[in-house]
Design an enzyme around this catalytic site. Structure first.
Site, PDB file in Angstrom:
ATOM      1  CD  GLU A  94      -3.426   0.207   2.057  1.00 22.21           C
ATOM      2  OE1 GLU A  94      -4.224  -0.537   2.004  1.00 22.21           O
ATOM      3  OE2 GLU A  94      -3.127   0.738   3.266  1.00 22.21           O
TER       4      GLU A  94
ATOM      5  CG  HIS B 165       7.926 -29.253   0.119  1.00 19.26           C
ATOM      6  ND1 HIS B 165       8.471 -30.791   0.052  1.00 19.26           N
ATOM      7  CD2 HIS B 165       8.533 -28.987   1.008  1.00 19.26           C
ATOM      8  CE1 HIS B 165       9.365 -30.878   0.909  1.00 19.26           C
ATOM      9  NE2 HIS B 165       9.593 -29.752   1.452  1.00 19.26           N
TER      10      HIS B 165
ATOM     11  CE  LYS C 159     -12.230   1.551   0.793  1.00 14.72           C
ATOM     12  NZ  LYS C 159     -11.623   2.616   1.958  1.00 14.72           N
TER      13      LYS C 159
HETATM   14  O1  PA5 Z   1      -3.874   1.298   5.643  1.00 15.55           O
HETATM   15  C1  PA5 Z   1      -5.014   1.727   5.593  1.00 15.55           C
HETATM   16  O2  PA5 Z   1      -5.393   2.972   5.323  1.00 15.55           O
HETATM   17  C2  PA5 Z   1      -6.064   0.575   5.078  1.00 15.55           C
HETATM   18  O3  PA5 Z   1      -5.900  -0.624   5.166  1.00 15.55           O
HETATM   19  C3  PA5 Z   1      -7.073   0.859   6.484  1.00 15.55           C
HETATM   20  O4  PA5 Z   1      -6.493   0.504   7.374  1.00 15.55           O
HETATM   21  C4  PA5 Z   1      -8.340   0.121   6.136  1.00 15.55           C
HETATM   22  O5  PA5 Z   1      -8.932   0.195   4.944  1.00 15.55           O
HETATM   23  C5  PA5 Z   1      -9.350   0.021   7.505  1.00 15.55           C
HETATM   24  O6  PA5 Z   1      -9.668   1.609   7.534  1.00 15.55           O
HETATM   25  P1  PA5 Z   1     -10.588   1.963   8.556  1.00 15.55           P
HETATM   26  O7  PA5 Z   1      -9.555   1.769  10.022  1.00 15.55           O
HETATM   27  O8  PA5 Z   1     -10.708   3.427   8.475  1.00 15.55           O
HETATM   28  O9  PA5 Z   1     -11.843   1.220   8.631  1.00 15.55           O
END
Ligand code: PA5
Length: 435
Positions: free
Chosen positions: A289, A310, A424
């Site tokens: 990310e 394996h 989303k």
């Molecule tokens: O790193 C990130 O921003 C995402 O993985 C969020 O943690 C994830 O989408 C969950 O978001 P939230 O804590 O707002 O529910």
């Protein structure tokens, strides 16, 4: 204090050592902008200071809440996804007894996760289990609006209220969310749930050392103070160590970028212990990310050896040569177990009799390393003496800081995630979400 060692000699047959050393000025520039908070995404660097500014009172509150809920809960459900899920699970699984769910006399509640998928069966079967067990829950969402945990919370809150009544249910719910905004904050205020704050300047994937990770970890019975202490030790070591030779954070960021620039676009984080599976999952999110944007980035993959030797072993040995490995190696195991001698030696294993399994695992690691280097796979080795709270805190901070530095070297903002909105948007349109 630094318990993490990094060994780079097994990348030098692929890139000359001088080319790594020559990255020092570039590293210095980016490292300074991280610590001075002048680079891209500098309003999301709160995680860098957390270990040193952590409020003692917050530890106490989390420990007290955990102790209170432990009294009346056989199961603790942790609702969250992504950065609000993976860090806690990584630490709990790394430290935990591997067959905890089957133990009869458990000292701490069994931790179960929800809201990290949209499987109807998963959530229905969870409710079936919770019908028969005493439980409480933490709902963790920084935005307070993420669909998966919001759906899970709606279902579980309803279940909890029906099972215990509204007043008792309120005592069994803790929320971890933004200090002021989001649906979860509004609901928590109106219902009077105890809440913990996710700091504004800490993004999800960098939030394991906030209540996002620490509350569930405390609930599982682990020492959150030692975890943060380990991170603080790594922060102060990393701040003082000035060169690639003595700073593992710089060494890791330099090595992976040097390899990337030579066409090694996939990094496989390898471990030799199954309880590190979720640490790899956490690392994958952190690096994927942070770096995968603008058409750039090393693809973070994971493998658990010897299991995956394996299955994925063939590809790693012999497939497309665009990969490198980072082996996360743990020097000492928690237990001692030797291989027994047998009279008949029917399986031909008496040559290993009296040897520890960890010795065989170590030889597997050495043999694999040699084979993969021969096969054209550069190898970075990161080692810790053992898995405990302190060393996990060190590893977490190490990987986070190296990720920030590495992202800057790559030329991206390692602290945003614009790409995760695309699915989303489509999903909400398909679901007919009101604007
Ligand atoms: O790193 C990130 O921003 C995402 O993985 C969020 O943690 C994830 O989408 C969950 O978001 P939230 O804590 O707002 O529910």
């Amino acid at each position: 204090m630094n318990n993490i060692k990094i060994e780079l000699e097994n990348i030098f047959s692929f890139i000359p050592e001088e080319s790594l050393v020559s990255l020092q000025p570039e590293i210095d520039r980016h490292y300074a902008s991280l610590w001075r908070k002048t680079g891209a995404g500098n309003d999301f660097l709160g995680w860098m200071d957390i270990p040193s500014v952590f409020e003692k009172d917050l530890f106490r509150r989390m420990e007290e809440d955990a102790a209170r809920l432990r009294e009346n809960s056989e199961i603790f459900v942790v609702i969250g996804i992504g950065g609000s899920y993976l860090g806690a699970r990584a630490v709990i699984e790394a430290l935990g007894y591997q067959f905890y769910d089957l133990l009869e006399n458990r000292k701490y509640p069994y931790i179960v996760y929800a809201g990290h998928n949209l499987s109807e069966d998963y959530h229905a079967e969870l409710l079936e289990l919770l019908d028969k067990k005493d439980y409480s829950l933490a709902v963790i969402s920084k935005s307070g609006t993420t669909t998966e945990p919001a759906i899970a919370f709606r279902i579980l809150r309803d279940h909890l209220e029906k099972k215990y009544g509204k007043a008792e249910a309120r005592k069994r719910i803790i929320a971890v969310t933004d200090k002021a905004k989001g649906a979860l904050k509004t609901l928590s205020d109106s219902e009077g749930y105890p809440t913990y704050v996710v700091p504004d300047d800490v993004g999800g994937r960098y939030s394991v050392l906030t209540p996002v990770g620490l509350l569930p970890i405390a609930m599982a019975g682990f020492d959150i103070r030692k975890l943060v202490e380990g991170a603080a030790g790594m922060a102060s070591h990393s701040r003082q160590a000035k060169t690639i030779a003595d700073n593992p954070v710089m060494a890791y960021a330099a090595a992976r970028n040097a390899l990337y620039r030579k066409g090694k676009t996939i990094e496989i984080l390898v471990n030799y212990l199954p309880n590190l599976y979720y640490l790899t999952e956490w690392w994958k999110q952190l690096y994927g990310e942070s770096e995968g944007k603008e058409g750039k980035g090393i693809f973070p993959a994971g493998a658990g050896f010897t299991t995956d030797l394996h299955s994925m072993g063939q590809y790693i040995q012999d497939g497309m040569r665009n990969i490198f490995e980072t082996v996360l190696s743990v020097e000492n195991s928690r237990n001692k177990l030797t291989i027994p001698k047998t009279e008949d030696d029917a399986d031909g294993l008496n040559y290993l009799a009296g040897k520890r399994i960890s010795y065989v695992n170590r030889m597997a690691e050495k043999g694999t390393l040699m084979a993969h280097i021969d096969g054209g796979v550069p190898n970075i080795r990161i080692s810790v003496p053992e898995i405990n709270e302190f060393n996990l805190g060190q590893l977490i901070y190490f990987f986070e800081l190296a990720c920030g530095l590495s992202g800057y070297m790559l030329g991206v903002n390692p602290f945003d995630q614009p790409g995760v909105e695309a699915y989303k948007k489509n999903m909400f349109a398909l679901l007919g979400k009101p604007k």
